[in-house]
Motif scaffolding. Structure first.
Motif, PDB file in Angstrom:
ATOM      1  N   ASN A  20     -24.568  16.144  45.040  1.00  0.00           N
ATOM      2  CA  ASN A  20     -23.851  15.751  46.253  1.00  0.00           C
ATOM      3  C   ASN A  20     -24.760  15.841  47.475  1.00  0.00           C
ATOM      4  N   ALA A  22     -26.497  14.368  50.411  1.00  0.00           N
ATOM      5  CA  ALA A  22     -26.409  13.163  51.225  1.00  0.00           C
ATOM      6  C   ALA A  22     -27.811  12.671  51.567  1.00  0.00           C
ATOM      7  N   ILE A 188     -25.942   8.180  48.869  1.00  0.00           N
ATOM      8  CA  ILE A 188     -25.837   9.488  48.226  1.00  0.00           C
ATOM      9  C   ILE A 188     -26.866   9.508  47.103  1.00  0.00           C
ATOM     10  N   ALA A 193     -23.138   4.554  48.556  1.00  0.00           N
ATOM     11  CA  ALA A 193     -21.858   5.222  48.326  1.00  0.00           C
ATOM     12  C   ALA A 193     -20.756   4.175  48.232  1.00  0.00           C
ATOM     13  N   HIS A 221     -17.045   6.986  43.766  1.00  0.00           N
ATOM     14  CA  HIS A 221     -16.161   8.127  43.981  1.00  0.00           C
ATOM     15  C   HIS A 221     -14.712   7.667  43.949  1.00  0.00           C
ATOM     16  N   PHE A 236     -13.230  12.064  45.870  1.00  0.00           N
ATOM     17  CA  PHE A 236     -12.983  12.344  47.281  1.00  0.00           C
ATOM     18  C   PHE A 236     -11.537  12.775  47.450  1.00  0.00           C
ATOM     19  N   ILE A 270     -16.716  14.422  47.927  1.00  0.00           N
ATOM     20  CA  ILE A 270     -16.602  14.126  49.346  1.00  0.00           C
ATOM     21  C   ILE A 270     -15.409  14.914  49.855  1.00  0.00           C
ATOM     22  N   SER A 313     -19.919  20.475  49.840  1.00  0.00           N
ATOM     23  CA  SER A 313     -19.993  19.028  50.041  1.00  0.00           C
ATOM     24  C   SER A 313     -20.814  18.693  51.277  1.00  0.00           C
ATOM     25  N   LEU A 315     -20.805  15.526  52.495  1.00  0.00           N
ATOM     26  CA  LEU A 315     -20.044  14.491  53.178  1.00  0.00           C
ATOM     27  C   LEU A 315     -18.613  14.954  53.381  1.00  0.00           C
ATOM     28  N   GLN A 317     -14.896  13.407  54.854  1.00  0.00           N
ATOM     29  CA  GLN A 317     -14.157  12.231  55.304  1.00  0.00           C
ATOM     30  C   GLN A 317     -12.854  12.667  55.977  1.00  0.00           C
TER      31      GLN A 317
END
Length: 410
Positions: A20, A22, A188, A193, A221, A236, A270, A313, A315, A317
């Motif tokens: 994971n 980034a 990623i 991604a 994802h 995610f 994510i 993580s 990332l 969101q």
């Protein structure tokens, strides 16, 4: 979009992923990259000639005004700037500048492909305009593909039964050619991604066939309870409402901790932050509510950000920027004003330290710019003046931009 069910919580197990980490992003630190999930599906009568479904849901009438002069809309809390059009460059400019000044690093675009069916073509055109603004602001972007669009096209006769895989392959090939190679596209582990909401149509064997035609396989994802069956590289999170129930804080916190535990065991995750969930589907006469997740006066967003930041993580969101129908928006609203963006801004200030110089009062500037653009529509001199303000805001020259706005107010 359909929110994710909690029925799988007891069986959420770790599965192997590809990490994971980034891809390094300009303007972000190696620690976390914060993105917002964006809906580019709104249509307004002043711009598109009619009010789109997402403002009406075939029930509400935006032409109807209340005693305060506010339009009737399909939401419990309308946008602060009023019902906008996702194809309006002034609205997109306002949104992206708000993101920039809140410290948000990028956008996950909710996307239905390129076929002219339902409002998918309009969403695609709006997304192209949004990407242009995103790049101008120096932000990143990625796509959350709604593969349920395939089922809709099959049911509507736009696709034949044996055309679904080929159509999806062509759609993903368009992404590869036009967006995956874009310098602003999120990576990623050095791979593009790609989020899929579900998937709700394709299974693992289908995805292998769809992605095999790409020169660089994206990092796929999916929602946590579907990531294994779809063969995704990771998962995610999403506001975990289900069954029309009120979701207690202990329940959604367990959901998030279980999800982040999967990341601790090697899966690409994510993380998610959300302000709450309060849909309007029952009031619109569409179907029962999916459920309710109490914003707790802003505490829910702060707690979900805390949990995301403590996770492994890279990332995060925020779900969402502007899903007004489901009440998950962090975009400024009529009742809450800038509260959620100020919360995010405070988090990013803590994250970046002294390098982060944006302040809560700065968030008012893009909205004032939007309001003045609407007021001065058709005035060439005003447009030139406001274009200078816009350029200053994109360049983070906020004091000069504010001075020009005050001059215009006079």
């Amino acid at each position: 979009m359909n929110p994710l069910s909690l029925t799988f919580l007891a069986s959420c197990l770790a599965l192997a992923g590809l990490g994971n980490k980034a891809y390094p992003q300009d303007g972000t630190t190696p620690g976390k990259t914060l993105l917002v999930h964006y809906m580019p599906w709104y249509a307004s009568k002043p711009v598109s000639g009619q009010w789109g479904w997402h403002w009406t849901m075939n029930h509400f009438n935006p032409d109807k005004m209340d005693a305060d002069g506010q339009r009737e809309l399909a939401t419990h809390d309308p946008p602060l700037i009023g019902p906008y059009d996702s194809g309006d460059p002034d609205a997109l400019e306002c949104h992206v500048l708000l993101m920039k000044l809140a410290g948000i690093d990028g956008v996950i675009i909710d996307w239905y492909g390129i076929r002219d069916f339902h409002d998918y073509a309009a969403i695609h055109r709006n997304s192209l305009k949004l990407v242009s603004q995103i790049q101008k602001a120096g932000l990143r972007f990625a796509v959350c593909y709604e593969d349920r669009s395939i089922s809709e096209m099959l049911n509507g006769g736009a696709l034949k039964k044996d055309q679904d895989i080929q159509h999806a392959r062509e759609t993903l090939q368009w992404l590869e050619k036009n967006w995956f190679t874009n310098d602003a596209y999120l990576k990623i582990d050095e791979r593009p991604a790609l989020l899929v909401f579900g998937p709700l149509h394709f299974k693992k064997t289908h995805w292998n066939r769809i992605l095999s035609g790409l020169s660089s396989r994206p990092m796929l994802h999916a929602l946590p309870h579907l990531s294994r069956s779809s063969g995704a590289d990771g998962a995610f999170g999403w506001p975990p409402v289900h069954g029309g129930k009120k979701i207690a804080p202990a329940t959604w916190q367990k959901y998030l901790r279980d999800l982040y535990d999967r990341g601790n065991k090697g899966e690409s995750i994510i993380a998610t932050a959300f302000p709450g969930f309060h849909d309007i589907y029952r009031e619109a006469g569409l179907h029962d509510s999916y459920g309710y997740l109490d914003p707790q006066g802003g505490k829910t967003l702060r707690k979900t950000l805390d949990l995301a930041w403590k996770s492994s993580s890279k990332l995060v969101q925020a779900a969402t920027w502007n899903d007004f129908g489901e009440g998950t928006m962090v975009e400024p609203t009529r009742s809450l004003g800038y509260q959620y963006l100020e919360t995010i801004q405070a988090r990013m200030k803590q994250h970046h330290g002294k390098k982060f110089t944006f302040k809560p009062e700065d968030l008012r500037l893009p909205v004032r710019l939007y309001q003045l653009r609407r007021k001065a529509a058709g005035d060439k001199n005003a447009k030139e003046h406001l274009d200078r303000v816009s350029s200053l805001l994109f360049a983070s020259r906020l004091e000069a931009a504010g001075a020009l706005l005050k001059h215009r107010d006079k």
